[in-house]
Design an enzyme around this catalytic site. Structure first.
Site, PDB file in Angstrom:
ATOM      1  CG  HIS A 432      -1.846   1.169   1.286  1.00 16.47           C
ATOM      2  ND1 HIS A 432      -2.393   1.606   2.467  1.00 16.47           N
ATOM      3  CD2 HIS A 432      -2.282   2.025   0.340  1.00 16.47           C
ATOM      4  CE1 HIS A 432      -3.141   2.681   2.230  1.00 16.47           C
ATOM      5  NE2 HIS A 432      -3.091   2.949   0.947  1.00 16.47           N
ATOM      6  CG  HIS A 437       0.126   6.274  -0.528  1.00 13.40           C
ATOM      7  ND1 HIS A 437      -0.571   7.403  -0.196  1.00 13.40           N
ATOM      8  CD2 HIS A 437      -0.752   5.242  -0.380  1.00 13.40           C
ATOM      9  CE1 HIS A 437      -1.809   7.082   0.140  1.00 13.40           C
ATOM     10  NE2 HIS A 437      -1.943   5.778   0.035  1.00 13.40           N
ATOM     11  CG  HIS A 624      -4.530   3.826  -3.612  1.00 16.06           C
ATOM     12  ND1 HIS A 624      -5.685   4.513  -3.315  1.00 16.06           N
ATOM     13  CD2 HIS A 624      -3.736   3.925  -2.509  1.00 16.06           C
ATOM     14  CE1 HIS A 624      -5.593   5.018  -2.100  1.00 16.06           C
ATOM     15  NE2 HIS A 624      -4.430   4.671  -1.585  1.00 16.06           N
ATOM     16  CG  ASN A 628      -7.046   3.126   0.893  1.00 13.25           C
ATOM     17  OD1 ASN A 628      -6.281   3.323   1.832  1.00 13.25           O
ATOM     18  ND2 ASN A 628      -8.163   3.823   0.754  1.00 13.25           N
ATOM     19  CB  ILE A 773      -8.005   8.547   1.032  1.00  9.45           C
ATOM     20  CG1 ILE A 773      -8.267   8.490   2.532  1.00  9.45           C
ATOM     21  CG2 ILE A 773      -8.262   7.168   0.414  1.00  9.45           C
ATOM     22  CD1 ILE A 773      -8.250   9.815   3.227  1.00  9.45           C
TER      23      ILE A 773
END
Length: 773
Positions: A432, A437, A624, A628, A773
């Site tokens: 993740h 990110h 993602h 997530n 997010i």
């Protein structure tokens, strides 16, 4: 590691006015790979014995003094200053209570705090009686007096100086600078602030109780965990103990009277259809294919398998799992037959955890193994776990198999919990944070630095960059920072980022981040030109892969058509200086640690450009989303997926084995996170799993008819949007088809994480365009 480095902001010499809009112009950049700097927010490192003055200034005072300053002759002087206009953030416990609870009845965010610190010039020498401020205690709204405020202001506009040698990292509570076009818009900021407030309230009572009590607040039974969703935190009666020991009766009564709804948790999806599904082996295995981390399972290639670590440091490399352990679970096959028929699969966390185990287990309240789990593929297309290996450095490996009696049942449950804890850590820290990110951030920064906003590739990527810099900045200050949420919630503790860095150095490769390549690398698919996507899955009912390939194909087709408009041949790619500069900076500056690796693809043809862009869009959107937005639906019920473990699996030779035998449920619960750790984790993943109202999903983008002046680009995007809508219908049909037991059946959760659209909230579905997010 460059991709994981925190953003930094520069100290600046500023000439300021009361009109703060002048702070939003003339941006510049700091190399090699950090956030663009602007006058809006700066950080000064200075030894200050007392806290900076916090003043609430009335608008009338500012307006009057600003008019007066304009009539005077401009005076130029250098000032090293910190300017922040924001809602005041409090860091200690008392101030958190004041800010977030008392403000429930005092209109949170009604005031503005202006902080100015000068360490070189005393402005009072120039402005004798300028700017009086009234001090307020935030949250209580009580005026306690007034005092002259030293403000580093001048009557001269628009003059700025930058001291490049004075760079420093900005620490919380000060915000890291993010470019205005990448910062949260108002709707997103409001949603995020509301989520943070909810998280604070959810974790406040357990935090207060933990701070005044020596009791660890262990769960005494599974019914107490259920009460978090059914009745809320107040039913634990912790507030009565708080009232006795803290002089905060008004605060706690306010909670009791007005916040009961906020202190209840939503029921996680994992227990909404079948309360006991998480206990079953088939559900444990199903989540490896259709859960929140479906990207680590691999085909078992050889048996017995061997570690790649140094045996002189970590012991014998051979696995302790033998044919005798698993032969009874292979439906009459030999191990070699099962390998040949692609029936054996593995979750292998041995090598990534083993180098850290001594340090992890030396921490208070942290116990971990390096685990391996073997699964057998049944004729129905479902997996079942047939052996779990638990390893510690320089100690004999331990193997557990499915239970035969009550004692082995509870030992097996503990072993599965340790596997889930390993899985949770790798999911959050590697798959993740690192692979979505962190590793796409250099490409976003380089796009802003090296490509014009009119460049066709910038226009293509723009919706897939939205909010990523802002959310990463917040993550560095609150989530992945030292002592932050990730360290407190996950088994590796203070070694979380070290584990992430090692994964980056040893395993991350941009050329293997695309979905088809990743599936082939893990042995979950083989190349097959006769199939639609050019490959054949070894497990046909693999929801993440089957749905993901539909979205991958849609993205790839759109990117291929779009690129063909502007890059008809290799020369057009090679001689696009902006494009080549973008890729060079992302590679050589953003990923400087790995820039010399031979696996980096060269940007020499339209086909290679399509491959790179498809991968980046896939990572920012579908990958993602898959990793997530199921965090609360699956992890919100902590026994299903404990983020940390506090006890090892007992051995008959251990003194605590008798305690385990006498009350196995109590021992199991004591091995899981306690109440404070659980509510902290649940509050965070609830926030991370939530869509804001202004979310833009795959197939949607702002200014639908204005983002490009090329009608060919509009037509390509229209076809892409239609294909995404078709994919959504196909996924919903699959979720209702009983032929797919890993996504449809009694008590089985449908796989919705790659359904493109969603409403706001923690819906467990929706594929936003970007890492937002």
């Amino acid at each position: 590691m460059a991709a994981l480095n925190s953003g930094i902001c520069s100290k600046k010499f500023l000439s300021l006015s009361a009109n703060t809009s002048t702070l939003e112009k003339n941006g510049s950049f700091v190399r090699p790979f950090c956030f663009p700097m602007v006058r809006e927010r700066t950080h000064v490192r200075k030894q200050i014995k007392t806290r900076p003055l916090m003043a609430v200034l009335s608008q009338d005072v500012i307006t009057q003094r600003a008019v007066r300053a304009l009539t005077e002759k401009p005076v130029m002087f250098k000032v090293r200053a910190l300017v922040t206009i924001r809602r005041k953030k409090k860091e200690d416990l008392r101030e958190t209570i004041e800010n977030h609870l008392e403000a429930l009845s005092d209109n949170l965010g009604k005031k503005i705090v202006l902080e100015l610190v000068s360490n070189e010039i005393d402005p009072s020498k120039f402005f004798e009686d300028l700017y009086l401020g009234v001090l307020s205690f935030w949250g209580f709204g009580l005026t306690v007096g007034s005092e002259k405020v030293s403000l580093s202001l001048t009557s001269c506009y628009g003059n700025f100086w930058t001291d490049i040698s004075a760079e420093t990292r900005v620490e919380k509570p000060l915000p890291i600078y993010v470019p205005r076009d990448e910062a949260f818009e108002e709707t997103k900021q409001d949603a995020f602030s509301a989520g943070r407030l909810k998280a604070v309230l959810h974790n406040l009572i357990p935090a207060l109780y933990a701070s005044i009590s020596s009791d660890n607040s262990e769960f005494k039974g599974f019914s107490e965990i259920d009460r978090l969703y059914r009745e809320g935190l107040l039913k634990f009666n912790l507030q009565d103990e708080i009232l006795k020991k803290l002089p905060l009766p008004k605060v706690v009564n306010d909670i009791k009277e007005s916040s009961q709804g906020l202190l209840k948790y939503d029921t996680p999806t994992i227990i909404s259809k079948d309360k006991f599904a998480w206990l079953r082996d088939d559900e444990f295995a199903r989540q490896a294919l259709a859960g929140i981390n479906p990207v680590n399972i691999e085909k078992l290639e050889v048996f017995p398998f061997v570690s790649k670590l140094d045996p002189n440091i970590y012991g014998p490399p051979e696995s302790a799992i033998t044919e005798e352990h698993i032969i009874g679970s292979l439906n009459g096959m030999t191990v070699q037959q099962a390998l040949n028929e692609n029936k054996l699969f593995i979750l292998d966390y041995h090598d990534i955890y083993m180098p850290f185990l001594d340090k992890i287990n030396a921490q208070d309240g942290r116990k971990a193994y390096a685990t391996r789990t073997i699964f057998f593929l049944s004729a129905l297309g479902t997996l079942k776990p047939i052996a779990i290996e638990l390893s510690l450095p320089t100690q004999p490996k331990r193997v557990l198999t499915p239970p035969d009696d009550a004692t082995s049942y509870w030992l097996w449950q503990l072993a599965k919990a340790h596997v889930c804890s390993n899985d949770a850590g790798v999911h959050q820290l590697v798959n993740h944070w690192l692979r979505t990110h962190a590793c796409i951030e250099p490409f976003i920064l380089a796009a802003h630095r090296k490509m014009s906003e009119m460049h066709p590739i910038f226009k293509l990527l723009h919706p897939h960059m939205r909010y990523t810099l802002e959310i990463n900045a917040l993550a560095r200050q609150t989530l992945i920072n030292a002592g932050g949420v990730i360290e407190s919630c996950f088994t590796p503790g203070q070694y979380c980022m070290e584990l992430s860095v090692e994964a980056y150095r040893n395993h991350w490769r941009i050329d293997q981040e695309g979905l088809p390549t990743d599936l082939i690398r893990r042995g979950m698919a083989v190349k097959d030109p006769s199939q639609r996507h050019g490959l054949r899955l070894l497990i046909e009912d693999y929801p993440y892969a089957t749905d993901g390939l539909l979205l991958w194909s849609a993205i790839e087709s759109y990117v291929k058509e779009y690129v063909s408009f502007y890059y008809p041949n290799p020369a057009s790619v090679l001689f696009d200086t902006e494009l080549q500069s973008w890729y060079s900076e992302a590679k050589n500056v953003g990923h400087a640690d790995l820039s010399e690796e031979p696996w980096w693809p060269s940007l020499t043809s339209p086909a290679r450009l399509v491959s790179l862009l498809t991968t980046l869009i896939w990572l920012a959107s579908a990958q993602h989303a898959a990793l997530n937005f199921g965090q609360y639906p699956y992890g919100g019920y902590v026994p299903n997926r404990p983020p940390l473990m506090r006890r090892h699996v007992p051995d008959p030779k251990d003194p605590e084995y008798l305690c385990f035998v006498s009350d196995p449920q109590k021992y199991f619960l004591s091995a899981l996170p306690n109440l404070l750790q659980s509510t902290n984790f649940m509050a965070v993943v609830d926030t991370l799993s939530t869509h804001s109202a202004d979310e833009e999903y795959l197939g949607q983008r702002q200014l639908q008819g204005l983002w490009s002046g090329d009608p060919r680009a509009f037509d390509a995007y229209r076809k892409f949007s239609a294909e995404v809508q078709r994919v959504e219908r196909v996924i919903q049909e699959r979720n209702a088809d009983m032929r797919f037991p890993n996504r449809c059946g009694a008590g089985v959760l449908p796989y919705e994480l790659l359904i493109p659209s969603s409403g706001p909230g923690a819906t467990g579905r929706g594929v936003p365009n970007s890492v937002s997010i």
